[in-house]
Design an enzyme around this catalytic site. Sequence first.
Site: not given
Ligand code: MLT
Length: 201
Positions: A102, A183, A152
């Site tokens: 992520s 996700h 996702d």
């Molecule tokens: C991010 O902010 O990098 C993406 O939205 C994934 C997350 O929630 O960390």
Amino acid sequence: MKHLFQKGKDPLKPILLLLHGTGGNELDLLPLAGKINEEASILSVRGNILENGMPRFFRRLAEGIFDEEDLVFRTKELYQFLNEAAEKYEFERKNIVAVGYSNGANIAASLMFHYQDALKGAILHHPMVPRRGIDLPDLSGKYVFIGAGTNDPICSAQESEELETILVNAGAKVELHWENRGHQLTFEEVNAAAQWFKNIF
Ligand code: MLT
């Protein structure tokens, strides 16, 4: 940067650079490293940003909308940290493979978008396209595994395909792996990434 380093038994295996998701820390992905390769050295880093107390690797303006200036700054900060860590822990700088989930996958992808020699390869679990409208370095000889979810809500299937296309166009060899999930990181996806790593490294 706050981090931990574990020297592995096999100095020839790539150093696994572990990059956690939002709200995680440097301990989160240690079980993944064990599944990928038990003998590899591990460098696991904590993101320098705090969002409501949750560590991240760069700022965002809203869910999925990145603060581009901070992304560029933090990508450089991590890149420099990798250079310093290679000297301090005496490992081969050119032999780092990132394993990110992520937000951690997004900064790993950003390293590849901005620096030709940042990583040898990357396992990206549920990444987004970190930045658009820039020329990527020549990524030939680099290997990338993308783990994506057909449902996702944070990273759409279309965006996963877009990331694959951008990396392939820059010369990287990319495997895009799908799970019919959201996700979350599943055992199936982790196993697929581990198998991919075994086949290549
Ligand atoms: C991010 O902010 O990098 C993406 O939205 C994934 C997350 O929630 O960390």
